[in-house]
Design an enzyme around this catalytic site. Structure first.
Site, short mmCIF file in Angstrom:
data_model
loop_
_atom_site.label_atom_id
_atom_site.label_comp_id
_atom_site.label_asym_id
_atom_site.label_seq_id
_atom_site.Cartn_x
_atom_site.Cartn_y
_atom_site.Cartn_z
N GLU A 10 0.82 -1.21 0.00
CA GLU A 10 0.00 0.00 0.00
C GLU A 10 0.86 1.26 0.00
O GLU A 10 0.44 2.31 -0.51
CB GLU A 10 -0.93 -0.01 1.22
CG GLU A 10 -2.17 0.84 1.04
CD GLU A 10 -3.23 0.56 2.09
OE1 GLU A 10 -4.42 0.60 1.74
OE2 GLU A 10 -2.87 0.30 3.26
N LYS A 54 -13.87 2.44 -4.41
CA LYS A 54 -14.88 2.94 -3.47
C LYS A 54 -15.82 3.92 -4.17
O LYS A 54 -17.04 3.86 -3.98
CB LYS A 54 -14.19 3.64 -2.29
CG LYS A 54 -13.47 2.72 -1.33
CD LYS A 54 -12.90 3.55 -0.18
CE LYS A 54 -12.12 2.70 0.79
NZ LYS A 54 -11.55 3.51 1.89
N HIS A 100 5.30 -27.80 -0.74
CA HIS A 100 4.65 -28.94 -1.39
C HIS A 100 3.61 -28.49 -2.42
O HIS A 100 2.83 -29.31 -2.91
CB HIS A 100 4.02 -29.84 -0.33
CG HIS A 100 5.03 -30.43 0.61
ND1 HIS A 100 5.61 -31.66 0.40
CD2 HIS A 100 5.58 -29.93 1.74
CE1 HIS A 100 6.47 -31.90 1.38
NE2 HIS A 100 6.47 -30.87 2.21
#
EC number: 5.3.1.9
Length: 431
Positions: free
Chosen positions: A284, A420, A305
């Site tokens: 960020e 937003k 794995h």
């Protein structure tokens, strides 16, 4: 510097020449450090987290203790915590890091997103329980926590009526925002996040310290860790400031060696959110202007794995940062077999899981280095409240230097506002 608390090992970074790197970067680091302290960086006033270790915390700690005692007197068994971004990741990080010492008899339920399943699951779990509600949001307007706070505040009100206020804590701005108004109107306990502390730098604000206290950890020890880190990181010398050195090596690996990805690695699932916090701090703060490393993470040995093949033999577009936490709070020795060694593991008899994990760390570093992977290793002295405070502050300081070397404003996140704005436009128009 307190080398025994945190050490940085660069012996597995290909092409790293200390003399050349120090000569190239030291003056830049000196200037950024001066600008940071003088509040001359972009949004340079957002340094409340850096000032925090030196402040008097007696009133805050007293208030936190009072909330803890009140919840115990109300026989609270469950905490519903509503927050997102740094207000969620940071809380989860500190509680997970210290989980082996967590007090019994109290359970936390995180509601961090728009998942109806998650909210419904928590509602089901807290039914008929004695519970309390804590939320963190500086504005009170961030949609995800605002929606969840409404849902759970309504439930709390239906359950406890005009006494529900006793079970609500809001952590928000001192003077502004919807939560401040709600606290004033309904008598909710309020803790203040200073307006000059951004979300990803707020883990050790009242939010993190309160939750730590409720779950049996020592907020004072956490704060002492931050203070020690600040003392250790006063110097700008790359020889003695490991946070600045880490920032410089990241920058050099990105700009000179042309790596695009940093894979941060830990060897315990308890540290997953520590890696997520690393990802948020750097992602960020640096993800701007099409110029940044892409921070990601893996939990070893589990991910060996699934991703181990790629790390060993895939295209080397990444470097690794390994976080090794010494002196873990829990250990188990391999016991003698009850089944006549039919699993053929007696050669490890009486070795501990932590000893075996240490061998795994060394072996993986050696294997990946032989495959031309550059590896930075950060070793933390212990798993403790003090060490958490130390390392979180250390990471925050490293973030500021690393992002500033790229020329970024490390304290804003304008890209987050794009979705937003579009989302609110659609929701208000009935989409």
């Amino acid at each position: 510097m307190s080398d025994k608390l945190l050490t940085i090992d660069l012996s597995h970074v290909y092409g790293f020449d200390k003399e050349i790197i120090f000569k190239k970067y030291q003056k830049k680091v000196d200037q950024i450090h001066q600008d940071f302290l003088a509040h001359k960086l972009a949004d340079g006033h957002m340094t409340g987290w850096y000032d925090q270790p030196d402040q008097n915390h007696q009133f805050l700690l007293k208030t936190i203790n009072q909330i803890d005692k009140k919840f115990k007197s109300l026989k609270v068994t469950d905490i519903v915590y509503v927050g997102i971004g740094g207000s969620f990741t940071g809380i989860k990080t500190v509680l997970d890091f210290l989980k082996p010492k967590q007090r019994t008899g109290l359970k936390i339920h995180f509601v961090p997103d728009l998942s109806a399943f998650q909210a419904a699951s928590v509602i089901k779990e807290i039914k008929n329980k004695s519970w309390a509600l804590i939320t963190t949001s500086k504005s009170g307007r961030t949609l995800e926590p605002a929606l969840n706070f409404r849902i759970f505040r309504n439930l709390l009100n239906k359950r406890y009526g005009n006494k529900h206020y006793q079970r609500v804590v809001v952590i928000t701005d001192e003077k502004k925002g919807l939560l401040t108004k709600m606290a004033s109107n309904h008598g909710y306990q309020k803790l203040v996040i200073d307006s000059n502390i951004g979300g990803r730098f707020s883990t050790l604000s009242p939010a993190g310290l309160l939750l730590a206290k409720l779950f049996g950890h020592d907020p004072k020890a956490i704060l002492k860790g931050t203070l020690q880190a600040k003392k250790d990181l006063q110097t700008t010398s790359l020889e003695n400031n490991s946070a600045y050195l880490y920032a410089v090596v990241r920058h050099w690996l990105y700009t000179t060696k042309k790596f695009k990805i940093e894979v941060c690695i830990a060897y315990h699932s308890l540290y997953e959110y520590l890696l997520l916090q690393h990802r948020q701090l750097f992602g960020e703060s640096e993800g701007k202007n099409d110029k940044s490393l892409f921070p990601t993470f893996s939990i070893f040995t589990v991910d060996l794995h699934s991703m181990g093949q790629l790390y060993q033999e895939g295209e080397k577009v990444f470097f690794e940062t390994v976080i090794d936490v010494k002196n873990p709070l829990v250990n188990i020795n391999l016991p003698p077999s009850d089944f006549d060694n039919d699993d053929e593991l007696d050669f490890l008899l009486d070795k501990s899981l932590n000893e075996i994990s240490d061998v795994a760390i060394d072996s993986v570093i050696k294997a990946h280095y032989q495959a031309n992977v550059s590896i930075i290793k950060l070793t933390l002295k212990e798993q403790s409240a003090f060490m958490f405070g130390y390392f979180y502050f250390w990471l925050s300081v490293a973030t500021v230097m690393s992002g500033s070397l790229l020329g970024h404003n490390v304290f804003n996140q304008p890209g987050v506002e794009v979705y937003k704005k579009l989302m609110f436009e659609k929701l208000r128009s009935g989409h």
